[in-house]
Design a protein around this motif. Structure first.
Motif, mmCIF file in Angstrom:
data_model
loop_
_atom_site.group_PDB
_atom_site.id
_atom_site.type_symbol
_atom_site.label_atom_id
_atom_site.label_comp_id
_atom_site.label_asym_id
_atom_site.label_seq_id
_atom_site.Cartn_x
_atom_site.Cartn_y
_atom_site.Cartn_z
ATOM 1 N N ASP A 35 0.798 -1.219 0.000
ATOM 2 C CA ASP A 35 0.000 0.000 0.000
ATOM 3 C C ASP A 35 0.833 1.273 0.000
ATOM 4 O O ASP A 35 0.315 2.353 0.176
ATOM 5 C CB ASP A 35 -0.945 -0.007 1.220
ATOM 6 N N VAL A 36 2.132 1.114 -0.191
ATOM 7 C CA VAL A 36 2.951 2.305 0.012
ATOM 8 C C VAL A 36 3.144 3.152 -1.232
ATOM 9 O O VAL A 36 3.520 2.676 -2.294
ATOM 10 C CB VAL A 36 4.324 1.941 0.601
ATOM 11 N N LEU A 37 2.843 4.398 -1.050
ATOM 12 C CA LEU A 37 3.173 5.385 -2.069
ATOM 13 C C LEU A 37 4.229 6.272 -1.441
ATOM 14 O O LEU A 37 4.019 6.824 -0.376
ATOM 15 C CB LEU A 37 1.936 6.222 -2.384
ATOM 16 N N GLY A 38 5.365 6.356 -2.108
ATOM 17 C CA GLY A 38 6.473 7.112 -1.553
ATOM 18 C C GLY A 38 6.068 8.512 -1.110
ATOM 19 O O GLY A 38 6.411 8.948 -0.019
ATOM 20 N N GLU A 39 5.282 9.182 -1.941
ATOM 21 C CA GLU A 39 4.885 10.558 -1.627
ATOM 22 C C GLU A 39 4.150 10.641 -0.297
ATOM 23 O O GLU A 39 4.412 11.516 0.522
ATOM 24 C CB GLU A 39 3.949 11.086 -2.734
ATOM 25 N N GLN A 40 3.202 9.709 -0.117
ATOM 26 C CA GLN A 40 2.390 9.730 1.107
ATOM 27 C C GLN A 40 3.244 9.411 2.326
ATOM 28 O O GLN A 40 3.094 10.026 3.373
ATOM 29 C CB GLN A 40 1.265 8.708 1.010
ATOM 30 N N LEU A 41 4.139 8.462 2.143
ATOM 31 C CA LEU A 41 4.993 8.075 3.254
ATOM 32 C C LEU A 41 5.888 9.242 3.650
ATOM 33 O O LEU A 41 6.051 9.553 4.826
ATOM 34 C CB LEU A 41 5.846 6.873 2.841
ATOM 35 N N ARG A 42 6.429 9.903 2.637
ATOM 36 C CA ARG A 42 7.375 10.985 2.924
ATOM 37 C C ARG A 42 6.711 12.174 3.625
ATOM 38 O O ARG A 42 7.387 12.962 4.273
ATOM 39 C CB ARG A 42 8.101 11.407 1.651
ATOM 40 N N GLN A 43 5.388 12.256 3.513
ATOM 41 C CA GLN A 43 4.679 13.305 4.266
ATOM 42 C C GLN A 43 4.775 13.050 5.770
ATOM 43 O O GLN A 43 4.597 13.959 6.564
ATOM 44 C CB GLN A 43 3.190 13.324 3.875
ATOM 45 N N GLN A 44 5.011 11.796 6.138
ATOM 46 C CA GLN A 44 5.016 11.447 7.561
ATOM 47 C C GLN A 44 6.416 11.279 8.129
ATOM 48 O O GLN A 44 6.586 10.924 9.284
ATOM 49 C CB GLN A 44 4.228 10.161 7.780
ATOM 50 N N SER A 60 7.695 19.623 -0.481
ATOM 51 C CA SER A 60 8.239 19.981 -1.797
ATOM 52 C C SER A 60 9.513 20.811 -1.625
ATOM 53 O O SER A 60 9.771 21.369 -0.573
ATOM 54 C CB SER A 60 7.200 20.774 -2.590
ATOM 55 N N ILE A 61 10.299 20.859 -2.693
ATOM 56 C CA ILE A 61 11.470 21.741 -2.715
ATOM 57 C C ILE A 61 10.979 23.004 -3.404
ATOM 58 O O ILE A 61 10.648 22.993 -4.580
ATOM 59 C CB ILE A 61 12.609 21.129 -3.550
ATOM 60 N N GLY A 62 10.910 24.081 -2.672
ATOM 61 C CA GLY A 62 10.314 25.300 -3.218
ATOM 62 C C GLY A 62 8.815 25.320 -2.926
ATOM 63 O O GLY A 62 8.235 24.290 -2.593
ATOM 64 N N LEU A 63 8.233 26.505 -3.050
ATOM 65 C CA LEU A 63 6.807 26.676 -2.726
ATOM 66 C C LEU A 63 6.007 26.855 -4.004
ATOM 67 O O LEU A 63 6.247 27.792 -4.761
ATOM 68 C CB LEU A 63 6.633 27.946 -1.890
ATOM 69 N N TYR A 64 5.086 25.928 -4.248
ATOM 70 C CA TYR A 64 4.268 26.029 -5.470
ATOM 71 C C TYR A 64 2.800 26.207 -5.158
ATOM 72 O O TYR A 64 1.997 26.455 -6.027
ATOM 73 C CB TYR A 64 4.453 24.765 -6.315
ATOM 74 N N GLU A 65 2.468 26.008 -3.863
ATOM 75 C CA GLU A 65 1.067 26.123 -3.470
ATOM 76 C C GLU A 65 0.975 27.220 -2.429
ATOM 77 O O GLU A 65 1.960 27.581 -1.797
ATOM 78 C CB GLU A 65 0.578 24.794 -2.883
ATOM 79 N N GLY A 111 13.600 22.637 10.858
ATOM 80 C CA GLY A 111 12.276 23.273 10.938
ATOM 81 C C GLY A 111 11.381 22.810 9.801
ATOM 82 O O GLY A 111 10.209 22.463 10.001
ATOM 83 N N ARG A 112 11.937 22.762 8.612
ATOM 84 C CA ARG A 112 11.188 22.303 7.443
ATOM 85 C C ARG A 112 10.690 20.870 7.658
ATOM 86 O O ARG A 112 9.554 20.533 7.356
ATOM 87 C CB ARG A 112 12.094 22.373 6.207
ATOM 88 N N ALA A 113 11.580 20.045 8.222
ATOM 89 C CA ALA A 113 11.233 18.628 8.439
ATOM 90 C C ALA A 113 10.125 18.472 9.479
ATOM 91 O O ALA A 113 9.428 17.463 9.493
ATOM 92 C CB ALA A 113 12.478 17.855 8.876
#
Ligand code: ADP
Ligand code: MG
Length: 261
Positions: A71-80, A109-114, A155-157
């Protein structure tokens, strides 16, 4: 007990070489671990696997309740997971302000797009204050000292309230004062009531803070030993681990390593 990390017989092959072999490692909620190993031991490769950048060749990996494979999606995991590493440090945009870099963690994300929400803005400001970065919040990242950049990255992390915070040799390039300041910040983060579990990766024994009550010794891609820090960080164990006669002195709950002649 909540499982933050579960590795079972994990091996990783890259370019025909086994760079991790039969790793077993469990981290429960509330535990902070030091991961100690010499250059080339496989520390960064292991972390890349935890963040889903590498897929294990063999074995089972479960991070923050997600099993790799199904069930792992790298993106979702990396949010946590919050990670601070030298490769990430170089990827930040130098013209972004410290505040923007921290905010970007909210989107992983690297940089702010939202457009960040008001709640995110408030949180980023609070983090900058907690980490003593507020005075340079509006300065471009590239104008910050190494130590300041490292704080901003921590801080970002923290922006996504990670369950696991990984710090890969965060004191590289810092003088001893900046290093001790950073270590104090890490100790403060770990004292927080809902602090993430922290994995602190280093080859410097001196950086193992009292909060790291568990230590994992990694050697040539294999588990050398793991357990309570006091049982790992002592003269006998490290002499065989490093294959160099060393002496460990503990004072004020911090170990110091000396070579024995
Ligand atoms: N993507 C890769 N392809 C091939 N070899 C790799 C790769 N990543 C790491 N290695 C090798 O695996 C070993 C461990 O590297 P690394 O994890 O960076 O060690 P450490 O972080 O402990 O210093 C090194 O010999 C390195 O060259
Ligand atoms: Mg490394």
């Amino acid at each position: 007990m909540t499982v933050v990390l579960h590795l079972k017989d994990v091996s990783l092959k890259k370019d025909g070489n086994w760079i991790l072999k039969n790793i077993n490692w469990d981290i429960n909620k509330g535990e902070n671990w030091a991961l100690l190993g010499l250059n080339g031991a496989g520390k960064t490769a292991l972390l890349h696997m935890l963040c889903c950048y590498y897929f294990p060749t063999k074995g089972e990996v479960e991070v923050v309740g997600r099993k790799f494979g199904r069930d792992v999606l790298g993106e979702q995991l990396r949010q946590q997971i919050g990670i601070v590493s030298s490769s990430l440090k170089q990827k930040m945009y130098g013209t972004d302000s410290a505040y923007q870099v921290v905010l970007s963690g909210g989107f992983a994300s690297i940089g702010l797009y939202e457009t960040p929400t008001e709640a995110m803005r408030e949180k980023a400001q609070q983090i900058l204050k907690d980490l003593d970065c507020f005075s340079y919040a509006n300065r471009p990242y590239r104008t910050l000292s190494q130590g300041e950049q490292q704080r901003v990255l921590i801080g970002r992390a923290l922006m996504n309230d990670p369950k696991l915070l990984i710090l890969d040799e965060p004191t590289t390039g810092l003088d001893f004062i900046a290093r001790e300041q950073l270590l104090t910040s890490i100790e403060n983060i770990s004292a927080d009531e809902d602090a993430p579990s922290i994995i602190y990766v280093t080859h410097h024994v001196e950086e193992i803070l009292p909060t790291f009550t568990k230590t994992f010794l990694l050697k040539n891609g294999e588990v050398y030993q793991q357990g309570d820090t006091a049982d790992m960080i002592n003269s006998e164990m490290l002499t065989t681990f490093f294959e160099v006669p060393v002496e460990v002195d503990w004072s004020e709950e911090r170990p110091r390593l000396k070579k024995r002649y």
